[in-house]
Design a protein around this motif. Sequence first.
Motif, PDB file in Angstrom:
ATOM      1  N   ARG A 213       0.804  -1.227   0.000  1.00  0.00           N
ATOM      2  CA  ARG A 213       0.000   0.000   0.000  1.00  0.00           C
ATOM      3  C   ARG A 213       0.832   1.271   0.000  1.00  0.00           C
ATOM      4  N   ASP A 214       1.965   1.290   0.696  1.00  0.00           N
ATOM      5  CA  ASP A 214       2.775   2.506   0.770  1.00  0.00           C
ATOM      6  C   ASP A 214       3.530   2.778  -0.524  1.00  0.00           C
ATOM      7  N   GLN A 215       3.714   1.752  -1.357  1.00  0.00           N
ATOM      8  CA  GLN A 215       4.431   1.919  -2.616  1.00  0.00           C
ATOM      9  C   GLN A 215       3.501   2.213  -3.791  1.00  0.00           C
ATOM     10  N   VAL A 216       2.206   2.009  -3.604  1.00  0.00           N
ATOM     11  CA  VAL A 216       1.263   2.197  -4.715  1.00  0.00           C
ATOM     12  C   VAL A 216       1.205   3.671  -5.087  1.00  0.00           C
ATOM     13  N   GLN A 217       1.558   3.943  -6.351  1.00  0.00           N
ATOM     14  CA  GLN A 217       1.598   5.321  -6.847  1.00  0.00           C
ATOM     15  C   GLN A 217       0.382   5.655  -7.722  1.00  0.00           C
ATOM     16  N   TYR A 218      -0.180   4.641  -8.352  1.00  0.00           N
ATOM     17  CA  TYR A 218      -1.428   4.863  -9.070  1.00  0.00           C
ATOM     18  C   TYR A 218      -2.184   3.545  -9.167  1.00  0.00           C
ATOM     19  N   VAL A 219      -3.483   3.660  -9.440  1.00  0.00           N
ATOM     20  CA  VAL A 219      -4.370   2.506  -9.518  1.00  0.00           C
ATOM     21  C   VAL A 219      -4.924   2.443 -10.940  1.00  0.00           C
ATOM     22  N   PHE A 220      -4.876   1.245 -11.529  1.00  0.00           N
ATOM     23  CA  PHE A 220      -5.198   1.118 -12.949  1.00  0.00           C
ATOM     24  C   PHE A 220      -6.095  -0.088 -13.226  1.00  0.00           C
ATOM     25  N   ALA A 221      -7.026   0.082 -14.129  1.00  0.00           N
ATOM     26  CA  ALA A 221      -7.713  -1.011 -14.824  1.00  0.00           C
ATOM     27  C   ALA A 221      -7.989  -0.515 -16.226  1.00  0.00           C
ATOM     28  N   SER A 222      -8.112  -1.416 -17.170  1.00  0.00           N
ATOM     29  CA  SER A 222      -8.336  -0.986 -18.551  1.00  0.00           C
ATOM     30  C   SER A 222      -9.564  -0.093 -18.671  1.00  0.00           C
ATOM     31  N   PHE A 223     -10.628  -0.461 -17.950  1.00  0.00           N
ATOM     32  CA  PHE A 223     -11.882   0.269 -18.042  1.00  0.00           C
ATOM     33  C   PHE A 223     -12.353   0.723 -16.666  1.00  0.00           C
ATOM     34  N   ALA A 224     -13.069   1.849 -16.646  1.00  0.00           N
ATOM     35  CA  ALA A 224     -13.642   2.359 -15.399  1.00  0.00           C
ATOM     36  C   ALA A 224     -14.549   1.311 -14.760  1.00  0.00           C
ATOM     37  N   HIS A 225     -15.242   0.550 -15.588  1.00  0.00           N
ATOM     38  CA  HIS A 225     -16.098  -0.526 -15.062  1.00  0.00           C
ATOM     39  C   HIS A 225     -15.287  -1.480 -14.195  1.00  0.00           C
ATOM     40  N   GLY A 226     -14.073  -1.827 -14.639  1.00  0.00           N
ATOM     41  CA  GLY A 226     -13.230  -2.742 -13.885  1.00  0.00           C
ATOM     42  C   GLY A 226     -12.808  -2.170 -12.547  1.00  0.00           C
ATOM     43  N   LEU A 227     -12.544  -0.879 -12.499  1.00  0.00           N
ATOM     44  CA  LEU A 227     -12.163  -0.227 -11.243  1.00  0.00           C
ATOM     45  C   LEU A 227     -13.334  -0.204 -10.270  1.00  0.00           C
ATOM     46  N   VAL A 228     -14.513   0.164 -10.775  1.00  0.00           N
ATOM     47  CA  VAL A 228     -15.692   0.205  -9.906  1.00  0.00           C
ATOM     48  C   VAL A 228     -16.014  -1.195  -9.391  1.00  0.00           C
ATOM     49  N   HIS A 229     -15.948  -2.173 -10.276  1.00  0.00           N
ATOM     50  CA  HIS A 229     -16.219  -3.553  -9.877  1.00  0.00           C
ATOM     51  C   HIS A 229     -15.229  -4.023  -8.810  1.00  0.00           C
ATOM     52  N   ALA A 230     -13.967  -3.629  -8.960  1.00  0.00           N
ATOM     53  CA  ALA A 230     -12.947  -4.046  -7.996  1.00  0.00           C
ATOM     54  C   ALA A 230     -13.245  -3.514  -6.601  1.00  0.00           C
ATOM     55  N   PHE A 231     -13.604  -2.246  -6.505  1.00  0.00           N
ATOM     56  CA  PHE A 231     -13.808  -1.670  -5.178  1.00  0.00           C
ATOM     57  C   PHE A 231     -15.202  -1.978  -4.623  1.00  0.00           C
ATOM     58  N   ARG A 232     -16.164  -2.276  -5.497  1.00  0.00           N
ATOM     59  CA  ARG A 232     -17.428  -2.825  -5.000  1.00  0.00           C
ATOM     60  C   ARG A 232     -17.177  -4.204  -4.373  1.00  0.00           C
ATOM     61  N   THR A 233     -16.288  -4.967  -5.019  1.00  0.00           N
ATOM     62  CA  THR A 233     -15.923  -6.271  -4.470  1.00  0.00           C
ATOM     63  C   THR A 233     -15.208  -6.109  -3.136  1.00  0.00           C
ATOM     64  N   PHE A 234     -14.344  -5.105  -3.045  1.00  0.00           N
ATOM     65  CA  PHE A 234     -13.631  -4.872  -1.785  1.00  0.00           C
ATOM     66  C   PHE A 234     -14.610  -4.624  -0.638  1.00  0.00           C
ATOM     67  N   GLU A 235     -15.677  -3.888  -0.915  1.00  0.00           N
ATOM     68  CA  GLU A 235     -16.680  -3.644   0.122  1.00  0.00           C
ATOM     69  C   GLU A 235     -17.200  -4.959   0.706  1.00  0.00           C
ATOM     70  N   GLN A 236     -17.260  -5.983  -0.123  1.00  0.00           N
ATOM     71  CA  GLN A 236     -17.814  -7.264   0.306  1.00  0.00           C
ATOM     72  C   GLN A 236     -16.781  -8.167   0.975  1.00  0.00           C
ATOM     73  N   VAL A 237     -15.510  -8.037   0.611  1.00  0.00           N
ATOM     74  CA  VAL A 237     -14.510  -9.016   1.082  1.00  0.00           C
ATOM     75  C   VAL A 237     -13.455  -8.400   1.996  1.00  0.00           C
ATOM     76  N   TRP A 238     -13.597  -7.137   2.361  1.00  0.00           N
ATOM     77  CA  TRP A 238     -12.496  -6.481   3.076  1.00  0.00           C
ATOM     78  C   TRP A 238     -12.179  -7.142   4.413  1.00  0.00           C
ATOM     79  N   GLU A 239     -13.182  -7.624   5.095  1.00  0.00           N
ATOM     80  CA  GLU A 239     -12.903  -8.245   6.391  1.00  0.00           C
ATOM     81  C   GLU A 239     -12.112  -9.540   6.221  1.00  0.00           C
ATOM     82  N   GLU A 240     -12.374 -10.238   5.140  1.00  0.00           N
ATOM     83  CA  GLU A 240     -11.613 -11.455   4.850  1.00  0.00           C
ATOM     84  C   GLU A 240     -10.156 -11.109   4.529  1.00  0.00           C
TER      85      GLU A 240
END
Length: 573
Positions: A213-240
């Motif tokens: 996390r401290d080294q991450v300089q930017y966040v990328f996915a080919s499409f905005a849909h992929g980024l939104v899907h990734a962080f929607r997924t994080f909402e569901q699995v973050w505790e795991e």
Amino acid sequence: MLEKKVETFNMNRVIEDFEEMSRNADQVQIQTLKDILLKNHSAIYLKNFGINGTTTAPEAFKALVPLVTDFELEPYIQRMVDGDTSPILTGRPVPAISLSSGTSQGRPKFVPFTDELMENTIQLFRTAFAFRNREFPIDDNGRALQFIFSSRQYTSTGGVPVGTATTNVYRNPNFKAGMRSIQSLCCSPDEVIFSPDVHQALYCHLLSGILFRDQVQYVFASFAHGLVHAFRTFEQVWEEIVADIKEGVLTSRITVPSVRSAMSKLLRPNPELADMIRTKCLSLSNWYGLIPALFPNAKYVYGIMTGSMEPYVKKLRHYAGELPLVSHDYGSSEGWIAANVTPRLSPEEATFAVVPNLGYFEFLPVSETEKEPVGLTDVKIGEEYEVVITNYAGLYRYKLGDVVRIIGFYNKTPQLKFICRRNLILSINIDKNTERDLQLSVESAAKRLSEEKIEVIDFSSHVDVTTEPGHYVIFWEVSGETEGDVLQDCCNCLDKGFIDAGYMSSRKCKTIGALELRVVERGTFRKVQEHFLGLGSSAGQFKMPRCVKPSNGKVLKILCENAVSRFFSTAFD
């Protein structure tokens, strides 16, 4: 040869090279066409039209070779897929075939992939990175959290490797060297990128990003849909994920042996990091600013955010908080076209400067009065055109199907804005509504829904002519439950949102029936994505089909079977 080109990266030199190329865009175009025709002069396709090793002038080329679509080229490409090694479209046999996403026509199409296209990809990535890094410089030890997925690559019956364009890029031996030269080290191990299970890969991308996390300089996915899907997924699995970090043991949900082994090497018990992530997540208000909360040194969020990706920008901005959203460059499965050389512009304002040596470009006016394509430097500001491309991979005067608007010029090369896919049109009578028109209608209606603190997660459409008169059907997946009268209002807003004169007059005189809104169950559009992944589409390349054609029967069945409520517009009663 290619690896030598990507060993070092000099930002200023790359920018200077583009400046010089764009200043001489007209001459670069002439030379690029000459190079393409000389390299492929033995191609059967070109010989059929009288092109030989001496025909390199643009006017002679355009006089002899017709404008085509994928339909006309399909028989030639199929021969290549079947193993015919004669010079069909290119001077040499192609090393691989790319699969398009298939969302437009309901089936993927084959596109030749060559070493030159790989070289173009690295050139464009380096050009875009240079301009981006000038505005948002990243550290030498910076990493990128990249949600990239390489779907399976298979060998055709003719012995040719076949995969998505992104798969062919990621599996190319020069890709990693090219990325390393522009300081884009990925957080995730290769085993995650090449995982056969995209759901497990996404989980591991998220976990890997937090571990670095401290080294991450930017966040990328080919499409905005992929980024939104990734962080929607994080909402569901973050505790795991937090539990994995705390105990240093990977969740049992990861079953792919290679992925499990690679991730286990990264994990060590880290209760402090786990507690920090837990505290960060619990402190957020409705997950606003999630990305900078997880990655405090990130400079920006990067991906394609224009065209069909615009509906996801609002949600992505919610996750990104104050972080800039930077639009990825403009291209397609057929090849790259333009780079984002003004990365500080918002996604809504983003333009892309055509890179003159990536291919020979023509622009076919969209207006009904003009039908002859014009050259790269002859386009007019404010006008809309369909892009026509001739490239090194055997596409000659190929109509891409993309409509772009010319916003201005960067030196002599045009800066364009993607408008829509030309062939995605809702039409029954004299009405003509593009993907962009649909998007604007949905955005307008979604404002009514937002008053109830509910959002449109995804949407698509269909023209239903099984009834008389035919009518538009809009499919919505929404984030919560609301009253029927609210959805009825939304349905009316959708109907009134189509301002095309042909549609409005047809609705008033009842030659087009009342628009229908069908609300589908949560997760329905995930099923649509799974369908396309099953056809061989890459998770990173996937685009939701905005207009479902009758030929796309499986997708239409998924949407119809998962509808939970229906509303018919009364806007024109």
